[in-house]
Each structure stands twice: as C-alpha cells, then as structure tokens.
Write an enzyme that holds these catalytic residues in place. Structure first.
Site, short mmCIF file in Angstrom:
data_model
loop_
_atom_site.label_atom_id
_atom_site.label_comp_id
_atom_site.label_asym_id
_atom_site.label_seq_id
_atom_site.Cartn_x
_atom_site.Cartn_y
_atom_site.Cartn_z
N LYS A 62 -29.99 48.50 -66.33
CA LYS A 62 -29.54 47.19 -66.82
C LYS A 62 -29.37 46.25 -65.63
O LYS A 62 -28.92 46.67 -64.55
CB LYS A 62 -28.19 47.39 -67.54
CG LYS A 62 -27.46 46.13 -67.89
CD LYS A 62 -28.12 45.37 -69.02
CE LYS A 62 -27.41 44.04 -69.31
NZ LYS A 62 -28.19 43.19 -70.21
N SER A 95 -27.01 38.69 -77.22
CA SER A 95 -26.33 37.88 -76.21
C SER A 95 -25.32 38.78 -75.51
O SER A 95 -24.11 38.64 -75.67
CB SER A 95 -25.63 36.67 -76.84
OG SER A 95 -25.07 35.89 -75.80
N GLY A 127 -24.75 39.04 -72.40
CA GLY A 127 -24.04 38.38 -71.29
C GLY A 127 -24.00 39.26 -70.06
O GLY A 127 -23.03 39.28 -69.30
N CYS A 165 -32.17 35.44 -67.47
CA CYS A 165 -31.23 35.79 -68.54
C CYS A 165 -30.81 34.51 -69.28
O CYS A 165 -30.32 33.56 -68.65
CB CYS A 165 -29.99 36.49 -67.98
SG CYS A 165 -28.80 36.82 -69.31
N ASN A 206 -38.94 38.06 -70.49
CA ASN A 206 -37.58 38.28 -70.97
C ASN A 206 -37.54 37.81 -72.43
O ASN A 206 -38.55 37.32 -72.95
CB ASN A 206 -36.60 37.48 -70.10
CG ASN A 206 -35.21 38.11 -70.08
OD1 ASN A 206 -34.73 38.61 -71.10
ND2 ASN A 206 -34.57 38.09 -68.93
N SER A 207 -36.42 37.94 -73.09
CA SER A 207 -36.33 37.49 -74.48
C SER A 207 -36.60 35.98 -74.57
O SER A 207 -36.47 35.26 -73.57
CB SER A 207 -34.94 37.81 -75.03
OG SER A 207 -33.96 37.21 -74.20
N GLY A 256 -42.47 42.96 -74.39
CA GLY A 256 -42.24 42.08 -75.54
C GLY A 256 -43.01 42.52 -76.76
O GLY A 256 -44.24 42.48 -76.78
N GLY A 257 -42.27 43.01 -77.75
CA GLY A 257 -42.88 43.32 -79.05
C GLY A 257 -43.68 44.61 -79.09
O GLY A 257 -44.54 44.78 -79.96
N GLY A 263 -38.40 47.47 -75.21
CA GLY A 263 -37.00 47.07 -75.35
C GLY A 263 -36.46 47.33 -76.74
O GLY A 263 -35.84 48.36 -77.00
#
Ligand code: OXC
Length: 338
Positions: A65, A90, A92, A150, A213-214, A269-270, A291
């Site tokens: 992480k 989220s 954080g 982020c 990233n997202s 991603g995906g 992810g």
C-alpha cells in the site's frame, strides 16, 4: 471437452495441446517476474498478513500500500464499496507507515522470495524525498512506485495533473535516486495532456510508469436511500473495476506510443480475466496489476487469471508475451489529424 479439442487444433491439424505452456514471465526494470500479473498498490497489501498472502500467491511480484512517513488511519468509513460495474474508494492512504513496510521488506520479504515493491505517497514533496533518500540504501526493496495520483486526500491535489509540479518532483528525485523507480499516474483524457506528461517523463531516467490510478472523484448513489455510498469527501471517490478498463487501456496505449523505449508501461485498471490482461499487454503493458478483482476474489485470482491468459495465448499460438506485446492493430490509413 470436444470443443476444447477442436479449438486447440490449428489449420495444419497439429494439436496445440502438444505445445509447451505459454510463458507469461516478464521483467520490470530488469527485475525478473515469473508471472506478469501482480497486485495494484492499495489492493490487499496494507497489513503483514495481506502482503504474505500475495507473496504466497501466483502473482509474479507484490507491491505494498502507498506509504506515508507515519502510520495513517485514513478517511472515515464506509470508504470502499463494490457495485455491479466496479468500485468506489476513498481510503485516504490508510497505511502502516514507512518503517512498517521497510521492516517487512527486511525481515519478511527476503524469506518469502518474490520481488517486493514499495509505493511511496508522501504528504509533501519533502516527505517523498525523505523516504526515497532512505530507500536509496535498501537492497531488499526491488523497486519503488512513486504515487503521484491519489485522488482521496482532502485539500491535496493529484500531483500528476499539475505538470510543473510533476517536473519539480522528478527533478529533485533524480538528483540522487538511482535504483529502479517508476511513477503511478492518474488517467488522462486529452491527447495534449498525454503528450505533455510524456515529454516530462522522457526527460528523466525513470524505468516505468503505472497507468492508471483510479478515476478520481466519481460519485456513486444509493437510489433507495437517495444518498452517497461512501462517507469521505461528500461521497466523492476513486472509481476502479470493470468500468475503467477502456480508460486504462487508452492510457497504457498512448504512453506506450509516446514514451521512450527505456520506460516500461505497467497496466492497471479493470483487469478481472485473462482476456483483460491480454488486452493490456496488446496495448503495450510490460506487466499487469490487479486491484478491484483482487479485493473481491482474494489472492487466488492470480492463479485463475494466469491460467486464462495462458489458455488464450495457447489458442492464439503465442508462446511468450513478446509475441504480442504492443502489437495492437490500428487503421493506418487514418489521417493523423488528432
Ligand atoms: N488511489 C490511491 O492512490 N490511493 C487510495 N485510493 C486510490 O484510488 C487511497 O488511499 O485513497
């Protein structure tokens, strides 16, 4: 069973069942991975148990992480929700803190024997430089992903959407950092932005970029409650999972085209099937991170997705990832007016 045998016969009548199992190994910055699949930073990689699960899975590497200097509890819960089409989070940057991941690298990762990457996400540029100064002396960490994207830190912009700031960060990092390092990028949506970022990245000796990233600051609504589904930031959070695949493929493809060959692109991603991983590699990905699917299915997803990827390669007659990496077919007649 019959259809399996038929689809594995090529036109000359030779059975592809006789062919050796396709090789899905790769390397990142020269670090060998026996499987091109591994976790996305953030997914199942915060605690020692989660990291150990990844080390013992079929993944070719694992990354922790994103770490800040100190332990962070992160944003208030609920902060991660799965929907039919993907996820919103989220967190954080909830994480164990730099010393925790460094101790894991030194005391555990060595014995577990699989490339261990760290992700660095300092709350300030100075924090990033402090952590990297320390990592510059550490042999047990195979490589570092510097997270410049982020979307979930209230009051903190996503660095890589600010081109000048990104340049400043890289300028300071590469004054002293000589080990394998890459950056985690947010998704871009405009060709001009891809070009501007690629120009910056191409002027530094980084070894890889991770795309993406997202998708930041999405909003998911519970229609029955007429309310947002996560608590932080008024319900705004990073979108991952199925829904982001076209965006992540576009980012992998565009950076693969624009970056100098020394900079590898890692797809993220995906990805939830062998076909998804294949598509990322076809766009140019050197390795593929997982992810949302890892969060849903657990570390056994690496076994399943690698088997699906090998089966697809076998069906297509590919023996290694190099046979099709980056070889996406496009219409070359098209006028290059974009
Ligand atoms: N991307 C990140 O880089 N971090 C996390 N979420 C995300 O989508 C987080 O910690 O919020």
């Amino acid at each position: 069973m019959l259809s399996v045998i038929i689809t594995t016969l090529n036109f000359q009548g030779n059975s592809k069942l006789d062919m050796p199992s396709p090789d899905i190994s790769t390397q990142i910055a020269g670090i060998p991975l026996d499987n091109c699949l591994y976790n996305a930073s953030g997914a199942w990689c915060t605690s020692e148990q989660e990291l150990t699960d990844l080390a013992q899975s079929a993944a070719g590497a694992y990354i922790a992480k994103s770490t800040t200097i100190a332990y962070r509890a992160g944003n208030p819960k609920p902060r991660y929700v799965e929907t039919d089409w993907g996820t919103i989070n989220s967190m954080g940057l909830a994480n164990g803190g730099f010393d925790f991941y460094l101790s894991f690298a030194r005391e555990k990762a060595q014995q577990l024997g699989k490339p261990f990457f760290m992700s660095v996400a300092g709350l300030t540029l100075e924090n990033n430089l402090d952590m990297l100064r320390r990592l510059a002396q550490v042999d047990e960490v195979a490589g570092v992903e510097l997270n410049l994207s982020c979307p979930n830190l209230p009051g903190k912009p996503q660095t890589a959407y600010d081109f000048q700031r990104t340049e400043e960060v890289l300028h300071k990092v590469f004054k002293f950092y000589k080990r394998p390092i890459g950056v985690k990028l947010p998704p871009y949506f405009d060709i001009i932005h891809f070009e501007r970022m690629a120009e910056i990245l191409n002027s530094y000796p980084l070894q890889f970029v991770t795309c993406i990233n997202s998708i930041g600051n999405g909003l998911v609504i519970d229609i029955d409650k007429e309310a947002v589904v996560i608590k932080p930031k008024g319900g705004f959070g990073g979108i991952g999972g199925d829904f982001v695949k076209p965006t992540s493929l576009a980012n992998v493809r565009k950076f693969y085209e624009l970056l100098k060959p020394e900079i590898q692109v890692i797809g993220c991603g995906g990805v939830k099937s062998g076909q998804d991983a294949f598509e990322h590699i076809l766009c140019g990905a050197q390795a593929v991170q997982i992810g949302s699917c890892l969060m849903k299915e657990g570390a056994s997803c690496f076994d399943r997705i690698s088997s699906e990827l090998r089966a697809l390669m076998l069906e297509k007659g590919y023996q290694s990832l190099d046979d099709f990496r980056g070889k996406l077919k496009v219409n070359t007649d098209e006028e290059k007016g974009y």
